[in-house]
Enzyme design. Structure first.
Site, PDB file in Angstrom:
ATOM      1  N   GLU A 408      63.898  39.813  44.898  1.00 17.85           N
ATOM      2  CA  GLU A 408      64.895  40.587  45.689  1.00 17.85           C
ATOM      3  C   GLU A 408      65.062  39.959  47.075  1.00 17.85           C
ATOM      4  O   GLU A 408      65.269  40.655  48.069  1.00 17.85           O
ATOM      5  CB  GLU A 408      64.490  42.066  45.828  1.00 17.85           C
ATOM      6  CG  GLU A 408      64.350  42.832  44.529  1.00 17.85           C
ATOM      7  CD  GLU A 408      65.662  43.305  43.927  1.00 17.85           C
ATOM      8  OE1 GLU A 408      66.711  43.216  44.594  1.00 17.85           O
ATOM      9  OE2 GLU A 408      65.640  43.746  42.773  1.00 17.85           O
TER      10      GLU A 408
HETATM   11  C1  FAD Z   1      58.263  37.293  38.019  1.00 20.19           C
HETATM   12  C2  FAD Z   1      59.622  36.970  38.562  1.00 20.19           C
HETATM   13  C3  FAD Z   1      60.718  37.708  38.152  1.00 20.19           C
HETATM   14  C4  FAD Z   1      61.996  37.399  38.606  1.00 20.19           C
HETATM   15  N1  FAD Z   1      63.086  38.082  38.116  1.00 20.19           N
HETATM   16  C5  FAD Z   1      64.333  37.614  38.379  1.00 20.19           C
HETATM   17  C6  FAD Z   1      65.474  38.154  37.696  1.00 20.19           C
HETATM   18  O1  FAD Z   1      65.379  39.094  36.900  1.00 20.19           O
HETATM   19  N2  FAD Z   1      66.687  37.598  37.938  1.00 20.19           N
HETATM   20  C7  FAD Z   1      66.862  36.561  38.815  1.00 20.19           C
HETATM   21  O2  FAD Z   1      67.989  36.111  38.984  1.00 20.19           O
HETATM   22  N3  FAD Z   1      65.800  36.038  39.489  1.00 20.19           N
HETATM   23  C8  FAD Z   1      64.550  36.524  39.289  1.00 20.19           C
HETATM   24  N4  FAD Z   1      63.460  35.970  39.924  1.00 20.19           N
HETATM   25  C9  FAD Z   1      63.664  34.881  40.870  1.00 20.19           C
HETATM   26  C10 FAD Z   1      63.398  35.267  42.297  1.00 20.19           C
HETATM   27  O3  FAD Z   1      64.425  36.074  42.774  1.00 20.19           O
HETATM   28  C11 FAD Z   1      63.215  33.962  43.094  1.00 20.19           C
HETATM   29  O4  FAD Z   1      61.975  33.415  42.695  1.00 20.19           O
HETATM   30  C12 FAD Z   1      63.261  34.187  44.595  1.00 20.19           C
HETATM   31  O5  FAD Z   1      64.555  34.521  45.002  1.00 20.19           O
HETATM   32  C13 FAD Z   1      62.808  32.962  45.360  1.00 20.19           C
HETATM   33  O6  FAD Z   1      63.442  31.793  44.928  1.00 20.19           O
HETATM   34  P1  FAD Z   1      62.580  30.511  44.552  1.00 20.19           P
HETATM   35  O7  FAD Z   1      61.512  30.916  43.622  1.00 20.19           O
HETATM   36  O8  FAD Z   1      63.501  29.446  44.128  1.00 20.19           O
HETATM   37  O9  FAD Z   1      61.878  30.091  45.907  1.00 20.19           O
HETATM   38  P2  FAD Z   1      62.521  29.181  47.039  1.00 20.19           P
HETATM   39  O10 FAD Z   1      63.870  29.643  47.382  1.00 20.19           O
HETATM   40  O11 FAD Z   1      62.333  27.758  46.668  1.00 20.19           O
HETATM   41  O12 FAD Z   1      61.556  29.509  48.258  1.00 20.19           O
HETATM   42  C14 FAD Z   1      60.296  28.897  48.464  1.00 20.19           C
HETATM   43  C15 FAD Z   1      59.787  29.294  49.863  1.00 20.19           C
HETATM   44  O13 FAD Z   1      60.694  28.805  50.864  1.00 20.19           O
HETATM   45  C16 FAD Z   1      61.156  29.868  51.654  1.00 20.19           C
HETATM   46  N5  FAD Z   1      62.558  29.632  52.003  1.00 20.19           N
HETATM   47  C17 FAD Z   1      63.595  29.370  51.181  1.00 20.19           C
HETATM   48  N6  FAD Z   1      64.720  29.254  51.882  1.00 20.19           N
HETATM   49  C18 FAD Z   1      64.410  29.471  53.173  1.00 20.19           C
HETATM   50  C19 FAD Z   1      65.142  29.497  54.393  1.00 20.19           C
HETATM   51  N7  FAD Z   1      66.468  29.324  54.435  1.00 20.19           N
HETATM   52  N8  FAD Z   1      64.476  29.724  55.520  1.00 20.19           N
HETATM   53  C20 FAD Z   1      63.146  29.936  55.518  1.00 20.19           C
HETATM   54  N9  FAD Z   1      62.403  29.951  54.409  1.00 20.19           N
HETATM   55  C21 FAD Z   1      63.020  29.714  53.258  1.00 20.19           C
HETATM   56  C22 FAD Z   1      60.988  31.126  50.807  1.00 20.19           C
HETATM   57  O14 FAD Z   1      60.890  32.282  51.590  1.00 20.19           O
HETATM   58  C23 FAD Z   1      59.703  30.812  50.057  1.00 20.19           C
HETATM   59  O15 FAD Z   1      58.603  31.115  50.858  1.00 20.19           O
HETATM   60  C24 FAD Z   1      62.174  36.334  39.539  1.00 20.19           C
HETATM   61  C25 FAD Z   1      61.056  35.608  39.975  1.00 20.19           C
HETATM   62  C26 FAD Z   1      59.802  35.894  39.486  1.00 20.19           C
HETATM   63  C27 FAD Z   1      58.648  35.048  39.940  1.00 20.19           C
END
Ligand code: FAD
Length: 598
Positions: A408
């Protein structure tokens, strides 16, 4: 006594608490729940106790068909459609009641995740953005649990940067289908869902949303992910290879998918807070029970001050979290009613309301997920070695909690959004930050007012909150003035400002709740809640000071720096309060009740 008629909160705008002095009329609290709302919450707790907790090991082992069957049972009891209109198969309840369902089911580990994803991101895009035909086709079945919902936004290379999605949609030659190509990952409920809201770019650039059904040609799912926690929650990748989606399954308008994605997230963030607090309450009960029964050095560990501190702190953070949660939920409810009265259909009204309070939703998401993390982390500590054993519920709660700070919108993204949205509201003229910020600057130059004595039981706390707001205005105002657009590159400062805003919003919500409570039932009967509020305010004030200092030292120098540091010191000066004794009294109440009693 105050006038205790129903509070009228309709005139409140998002972010306005930052510049306005609020009073207890403006707040809505768990003490205001009506009989029906209490009943709905009880029903949820009962459902968890009888259907979910006894099956928790089987759920986490992903026993075939168990989770979908439990969801159908929840649907039979109306728990999947609390806020869905009756004509679409729901119960047609208000926003607060549906929030209570999220809280009530929040202590159900992986089951809570499946239900929250289904009722939130799995159902709401269609409910709020679907055509009449789409709503009629999908919503009644989603409300009953016959069909399960999921939401596909994230991709391997686009998580936080959701609009960077690579999945494409191309209109077929006969104009009857969109052909989807690409991949989604981390999709909750993905392994068993029937209906998916999937985001893809039409012709590679128009970010749009589609309703995809299980079984559509060219649509497949990957195997279950092996996760750190929420092991019973289905999480898979989705693959689209020339997946044929009928054109009538386009959701919303071409190129407007971001409106769906972001608006659904606002509501989702508030609901995540509710579920996290529900989980925190059930884990606190587990922790209290363990502390009462575990003996060391010939006494229950609950008798040790170090353990009392932890238990009390858990209750404080939950109390504070729910004070902010239901204050905001009422604002959303009232705004929704106001927009409906102005002729907006219910879907546009709720979306408009959630957008108005998007700042507060982001704050709640951060706070709720971090409260839960504190409760389960220190809960493991209270359990000692047993906390590290899979046999104990707290170990599962610890693993399950961690995801809440990631999905979220990560807590970093939500902190950044909090400040970004406040500043944007100010730039659009929706929030007058300039006037109050300039007044604070002027006050900094003037001689402090030592003379006036504060009057009334909570006068010092009211002043304390007012001063915390001044700290935010002073730091944010100066940072914006100094850094201008470059502030976007100074994330550490934005994080500091976000933390100050979060602390202040939560502290104020708690003060208002306690003032209302003391007014209604008297100060003596509210003594423990007053302890909670004073302890939190004392600590929040210190945290605001620390975050403010960090920010000022990062962008100011010379006289300006010295003046602001002095101002910060002046604005965070508080009457000393014995938080140790207060925490002991709070813990004693928890130990006597065996659970979170408020
Ligand atoms: C168990 C699980 C269930 C999920 N369910 C769903 C689902 O039903 N549907 C769906 O669509 N997604 C789902 N997700 C995905 C989830 O929403 C994403 O994992 C989340 O939005 C983070 O994206 P990412 O994993 O690519 O991390 P990244 O975006 O790569 O982030 C990695 C780190 O970098 C930081 N970061 C990224 N951008 C910035 C910025 N601009 N400034 C500062 N810091 C930053 C983040 O805060 C984090 O600490 C799920 C994930 C998990 C693990």
């Amino acid at each position: 006594m105050m006038n205790t008629t129903t509070p009228t909160t309709t005139s409140i705008k998002g972010g306005e608490w930052l510049i306005k002095e609020s009073n207890a009329f403006d707040t809505y609290t768990p003490e205001d729940f009506n009989e029906e709302q209490q009943m709905v919450k009880e029903m949820c707790l009962q459902f968890l106790a009888t259907e979910v907790i006894p099956a928790i090991d089987r759920i986490d082992k992903m026993e075939e068909g168990l989770m979908p069957a439990l969801m159908v049972k929840a649907g039979e009891q109306g728990l999947l459609g609390a806020s869905i209109p009756e004509e679409l198969g729901g119960l047609g309840k208000d926003f607060i009641t549906s929030t209570l369902v999220n809280e009530g089911l929040g202590g159900g580990y992986s089951f809570s995740v499946a239900v929250a994803a289904h009722t939130g991101i799995g159902t709401l895009p269609i409910l709020y953005f679907g055509t009449e035909e789409q709503k009629q086709k999908y919503i009644p079945k989603l409300a009953s649990g016959e069909w399960k919902g999921a939401y596909g936004l994230t991709e391997p290379n686009s998580g936080s940067d959701a609009l960077g999605a690579k999945t494409t949609a191309t209109l077929s030659a006969d104009g009857k289908h969109y052909l989807l190509n690409g991949q989604k990952c981390w999709i909750t409920n993905g392994g068993f869902a029937d209906v998916y809201t999937v985001f893809a770019k039409i012709d590679g650039d128009k970010f749009s949303s589609f309703i995809v059904e299980r079984g559509m040609e060219g649509f497949t799912q990957g195997p279950e992910e092996h996760k750190m926690g929420i092991k019973g929650s289905s999480t898979v990748q989705l693959y689209f290879q020339d997946c044929k989606v009928p054109v009538e399954n386009l959701l919303g308008e071409v190129g407007k998918g971001h409106i769906i994605a972001f608006n659904i997230l606002n509501i989702g963030r508030l609901k995540l807070c509710a579920a996290a607090l529900g989980g925190a309450k059930s884990s606190l009960a587990v922790n209290v029970e363990y502390a009462k029964t575990r003996e060391q050095f010939k006494t229950a560990i609950a008798n040790f001050g170090a353990i009392k501190y932890k238990l009390a702190e858990m209750a404080i953070r939950i109390f504070v979290g729910e004070s902010a949660l239901y204050r905001t939920s009422k604002w959303v409810d009232d705004k929704e009613a106001e927009l409906q009265a102005a002729g907006k259909p219910f879907n546009e009204a709720l979306l408009g309301a959630a957008e108005e309070f998007a700042v507060e939703c982001a704050i709640l998401k951060v706070q709720g997920s971090e409260v839960l993390d504190y409760v389960v982390d220190e809960g493991v500590q209270v359990h000692g070695g047993n906390g590290f054993s899979d046999e104990y519920l707290i170990s599962r709660a610890y693993r399950d909690s961690r995801i809440n700070r990631i999905y979220e919108g990560t807590n970093e993204i939500n902190r950044l959004l909090t400040v970004d949205m406040i500043l944007k509201r100010a730039m659009k003229g929706k929030l007058d930050l300039m006037g109050p910020a300039m007044a604070v600057s002027k006050e900094l130059m003037s001689i402090p007012d030592f003379g006036s004595e504060d009057e009334g039981t909570f006068a010092k706390e009211i002043k304390g909150i007012k001063n915390m707001k001044k700290c935010i205005l002073m730091v944010a105002g100066a940072a914006v003035q100094k850094l201008m657009m470059k502030i976007q590159d100074e994330q550490e400062i934005l994080m500091n400002i976000a933390d100050m805003a979060i602390e202040t919003f939560e502290a104020e919500s708690t003060l208002l709740r306690v003032m209302k409570m003391a007014d209604k039932q008297g100060e003596a009967a509210s003594a423990v809640q007053i302890d909670i509020m004073r302890t939190y305010l004392t600590d929040a004030n210190d945290r605001v000071n620390k975050a403010g200092k960090e920010a000022i030292n990062a962008f100011a120098s010379g006289d300006e720096q010295r003046m602001m540091l002095l101002g910060l010191k002046r604005f965070t000066k508080m009457e000393p309060f014995n938080t140790k004794d207060a925490r002991r009294r709070i813990a004693d109440r928890l130990i006597a009740d065996g659970k979170y009693p408020w």
